[in-house]
Design a protein around this motif. Structure first.
Motif, short mmCIF file in Angstrom:
data_model
loop_
_atom_site.label_atom_id
_atom_site.label_comp_id
_atom_site.label_asym_id
_atom_site.label_seq_id
_atom_site.Cartn_x
_atom_site.Cartn_y
_atom_site.Cartn_z
N SER A 1 3.94 13.96 7.70
CA SER A 1 2.96 13.72 6.64
C SER A 1 2.27 12.38 6.84
O SER A 1 2.81 11.47 7.47
CB SER A 1 3.66 13.74 5.27
N TRP A 2 1.06 12.29 6.28
CA TRP A 2 0.28 11.05 6.31
C TRP A 2 0.57 10.22 5.07
O TRP A 2 0.71 10.75 3.96
CB TRP A 2 -1.21 11.36 6.34
N ARG A 3 0.65 8.88 5.28
CA ARG A 3 0.86 7.98 4.16
C ARG A 3 -0.02 6.74 4.34
O ARG A 3 -0.29 6.32 5.46
CB ARG A 3 2.34 7.58 4.03
N GLU A 4 -0.42 6.19 3.21
CA GLU A 4 -1.22 4.95 3.19
C GLU A 4 -0.31 3.78 2.82
O GLU A 4 0.44 3.86 1.85
CB GLU A 4 -2.35 5.05 2.16
N TYR A 5 -0.39 2.71 3.62
CA TYR A 5 0.31 1.47 3.31
C TYR A 5 -0.71 0.34 3.22
O TYR A 5 -1.78 0.40 3.83
CB TYR A 5 1.35 1.16 4.39
N THR A 6 -0.38 -0.68 2.48
CA THR A 6 -1.32 -1.79 2.29
C THR A 6 -1.28 -2.78 3.44
O THR A 6 -2.13 -3.68 3.51
CB THR A 6 -1.02 -2.53 0.97
N ALA A 7 -0.32 -2.66 4.34
CA ALA A 7 -0.22 -3.59 5.47
C ALA A 7 0.57 -2.91 6.57
O ALA A 7 1.23 -1.89 6.37
CB ALA A 7 0.48 -4.89 5.04
N TRP A 8 0.48 -3.51 7.77
CA TRP A 8 1.31 -3.06 8.89
C TRP A 8 1.95 -4.26 9.55
O TRP A 8 1.25 -5.20 9.89
CB TRP A 8 0.49 -2.28 9.92
N PRO A 9 3.30 -4.21 9.76
CA PRO A 9 4.21 -3.22 9.20
C PRO A 9 4.17 -3.26 7.66
O PRO A 9 3.82 -4.29 7.07
CB PRO A 9 5.58 -3.65 9.73
N PRO A 10 4.52 -2.17 7.01
CA PRO A 10 4.45 -2.14 5.55
C PRO A 10 5.28 -3.25 4.90
O PRO A 10 6.37 -3.58 5.38
CB PRO A 10 5.02 -0.75 5.19
N ARG B 1 12.23 -3.03 5.51
CA ARG B 1 13.37 -3.94 5.52
C ARG B 1 14.09 -3.83 6.86
O ARG B 1 14.09 -2.78 7.51
CB ARG B 1 14.33 -3.63 4.38
N SER B 2 14.73 -4.91 7.24
CA SER B 2 15.42 -4.95 8.53
C SER B 2 16.82 -4.36 8.40
O SER B 2 17.56 -4.65 7.45
CB SER B 2 15.52 -6.39 9.01
N VAL B 3 17.16 -3.51 9.38
CA VAL B 3 18.50 -2.93 9.47
C VAL B 3 19.00 -3.18 10.89
O VAL B 3 18.27 -2.94 11.85
CB VAL B 3 18.49 -1.41 9.16
N VAL C 1 13.54 6.52 7.17
CA VAL C 1 12.29 6.37 7.89
C VAL C 1 12.34 5.08 8.72
O VAL C 1 12.51 3.99 8.17
CB VAL C 1 11.08 6.32 6.93
N ILE C 2 12.24 5.24 10.04
CA ILE C 2 12.13 4.10 10.96
C ILE C 2 10.66 3.79 11.14
O ILE C 2 9.86 4.68 11.43
CB ILE C 2 12.80 4.43 12.30
N ILE C 3 10.29 2.54 10.98
CA ILE C 3 8.88 2.18 11.02
C ILE C 3 8.71 0.85 11.74
O ILE C 3 9.61 0.00 11.74
CB ILE C 3 8.30 2.11 9.58
N ILE D 1 12.10 2.04 5.88
CA ILE D 1 11.34 2.04 4.64
C ILE D 1 11.73 3.26 3.83
O ILE D 1 12.11 4.30 4.41
CB ILE D 1 9.81 2.01 4.92
N ASP D 2 11.68 3.16 2.52
CA ASP D 2 12.00 4.32 1.69
C ASP D 2 11.01 5.45 1.98
O ASP D 2 9.81 5.22 2.11
CB ASP D 2 11.91 3.94 0.21
N PRO D 3 11.49 6.68 2.08
CA PRO D 3 10.59 7.80 2.35
C PRO D 3 9.46 7.92 1.33
O PRO D 3 8.38 8.40 1.65
CB PRO D 3 11.51 9.02 2.31
#
Length: 609
Positions: free
Chosen positions: A289-298, A302-304, A378-380, A482-484
């Motif tokens: 699916s497509w998603r819009e984020y306000t920045a990259w990386p979003p 969070r770091s894991v 979700v890995i981003i 990131i949360d799905p």
């Protein structure tokens, strides 16, 4: 020399400029001609330019990625800005080399340039093509691209009545060094790459950047996007090196997005989505699916961090993250065959060659599995891995892959990275390509470490010709998650229902075979394509066959061959036939080009290095 397509009427309009080395008079202009007409119908003039010494342009052919190309393009843009059919607002765009040219030109800040759209591009051609991530021997992309451009270099003008300027340029470029030779001669430490790199921080106009998660320039385009300091938007899909509208996976009409970008920055129309930075991202895996984020990386990511507790067990790292990764008895890897199951993400293709089940490659490496996931993850962004090697290491590189392992044992590539090392004991940082991928609950995350990524890069071998050794004795894996539900669900415009008018047919080829006796693998890829040229409707038929083979009995003799041929059937009944055979084997490169015009052999040249 250039082509110009204008909207109807005499009023000046904004102009969109593309500069690419793939020749206006052959197949390189087909999809762009379609786009130029499409933009003209919406009020934008378009100019498609052959660089100096190529196609129909006069002058001496430049080395690949030469900075002078940008200065030439900047001069052309400033000339266009003064023409009566231009209203003074210019946008520049292009895909692949055209995207690189767009970034390079924008960094020079020519007068009149107001916005750019680079598609599948990089600021560093060494990293993306010749020497992936600084590792010598990226010959699959170099061989394919270099053979294609050599065929373009040696073919005479594909015109019924070529001008004297075109003929003079063609004869002159026959004596110029082919791109494939240039790339092979310059290793990762050659200062020429610094001279040819682009400083994306100098771009001062709004930039709409396209990247593909399965494209060879994925890392380069995202890094360049991150470096651009002005208004920008990232569109990243699950695409390979093919226009988003032509992708067999999640196709999207990228021209609609470009049109909105041009309307916002060349015509000052309201476009709220583009008034602030952001990213439109396709989440692969179970999300699709497509998603819009306000920045990259979003900003929500969070770091894991995971540690390899043993050579097969991945566990969460200590919360403080300050300790060194656990060390365990070294596990030796010495295999030249792994890599083909990752598909053809590293070479320009027609969109075929997505990663396959990677279990075969995993067995040839150190594969470290995490616990079964209890929720969708979700890995981003771009993961990094810190790999600890032992004293017995003789390899000059480390390859790290992150995979999604299903309950049935199948392994699917999420992302991969490679890094050069000097051999011996040490701890090395490997940066993987950025991604957005949802691993579903019930699956596992697997980290795979090896020294082989064939045919992306040539095998690492020792002085006696055997495979180099990689001793792995520790790993710490850094991921962004990131949360799905983060971001905003969105859709992209659907692709056109018909192929561009100039395309007659296109048939891809991709095969992988295994030699169980010699413990080897071979890969064949290519395509047969027929198009009509833009200006005179000649028929241009091309055939490409790119072949790679290696085995563990003689890895130093890995062989890659590239056979590219073209037949041009001119409208007046004459024919032009050209072919290039390039071969990498035993550390040697040979390229042989032939051209016939009718019954006359007009080019028969061999280059060796």
């Amino acid at each position: 020399m250039a082509d110009l397509i204008k909207p109807s009427g005499d009023a000046p309009t904004p102009v969109l400029v593309t500069v690419m080395p793939y020749r206006r008079d052959t197949a390189g202009h087909v999809t762009h001609a379609d786009a130029m007409t499409w933009f003209a119908e919406r009020g934008y003039a378009s100019v498609f330019i052959d660089p100096r010494g190529l196609g129909g342009s006069s002058g001496t052919m430049l080395p690949p990625l030469d900075p002078q190309e940008g200065r030439d393009a900047a001069a052309a843009i400033e000339w266009i800005a003064d023409q009566p059919w231009c209203d003074g607002s210019i946008g520049m765009w292009g895909m692949s080399y055209g995207g690189i040219m767009t970034l390079r030109t924008a960094a020079l800040r020519p007068r009149g340039l107001k916005a750019i759209v680079p598609i599948f591009f990089t600021a560093d051609g060494s990293d993306g093509l010749a020497n992936p991530s600084g590792v010598r021997g990226g010959v699959m992309a170099t061989g394919l691209w270099g053979t294609k451009t050599l065929l373009d270099q040696v073919l005479p003008p594909v015109r019924t009545n070529p001008t004297s300027i075109e003929m003079e340029s063609w004869r002159a470029r026959l004596d110029e060094t082919p791109n494939i030779i240039d790339f092979w001669q310059h290793g990762p430490d050659d200062p020429v790459w610094g001279e040819r790199a682009i400083d994306a921080t100098l771009v001062d106009v709004p930039a709409l950047c396209f990247s593909g998660w399965r494209d060879l320039f994925c890392s380069g385009s995202v890094r360049a996007y991150e470096a651009i300091p002005t208004r920008k938007h990232l569109v990243a899909g699950p695409w390979m090196h093919v226009e988003p509208s032509a992708s067999p996976i999640a196709p999207a009409e990228h021209r609609e997005l470009m049109l909105r970008w041009w309307d916002r920055w060349l015509r000052d129309k309201a476009e709220p989505e583009f008034d602030a930075d952001g990213a439109t991202v396709f989440v692969q895996g179970s999300a699709q699916s497509w998603r819009e984020y306000t920045a990259w990386p979003p900003a929500e990511s969070r770091s894991v961090v995971f540690d390899a507790a043993t050579s097969s067990e991945l566990i969460p790292a200590p919360d403080d993250g300050a300790s060194a990764p656990p060390h365990w008895p070294a596990v030796s890897v010495s295999d030249a065959v792994a890599g083909t199951q990752s598909g053809t993400w590293y070479i320009p293709t027609f969109g075929y060659g997505l990663p396959l089940d990677e279990q075969e490659d995993d067995r040839r490496a150190v594969a470290i599995d995490g616990e079964e996931l209890t929720e969708d993850t979700v890995i981003i962004g771009a993961p990094t891995a810190d790999v600890v090697t032992g004293e017995g290491t003789t390899s000059d590189r480390i390859v790290v892959r992150v995979a999604d392992v299903a309950p049935d044992g199948s392994s699917h590539l999420i992302t991969t990275g490679i890094a050069p090392i000097t051999g011996g004991a040490g701890q090395w940082r490997v940066t993987l390509a950025p991604t957005a991928y949802q691993v579903p609950a019930g699956h596992r995350i697997r980290i795979v470490v090896s020294s082989s990524d064939f045919p992306h890069v040539l095998p690492a071998v020792q002085a006696d010709g055997s495979s180099s050794v990689l001793e792995v004795q520790g790993l710490r894996q850094h991921l962004l998650t990131i949360d799905p539900g983060a971001g905003v669900p969105t859709t992209l415009p659907p692709p056109p229902t018909a192929l561009p008018d100039g395309i007659i047919s296109a048939a891809p080829v991709w095969k992988i075979g295994r030699d169980l006796i010699l413990d080897g693998v071979e890969m064949l890829s290519g395509a047969d394509v027929a198009v009509r040229t833009f200006d005179e409707a000649h028929v241009y038929e091309s055939s490409t066959r790119d072949f790679a083979e290696v085995n563990n009995l003689a890895p130093s003799m890995a062989r890659l061959t590239f056979d590219h041929a073209a037949t041009v059937r001119l409208a007046n009944g004459r024919t032009i036939e050209g072919s290039v055979h390039s071969e990498f084997v035993g550390g040697k490169l040979t390229a042989h080009a032939k051209v016939r015009v009718g019954d006359d052999l007009v080019v028969d040249r061999i280059w060796e290095v």
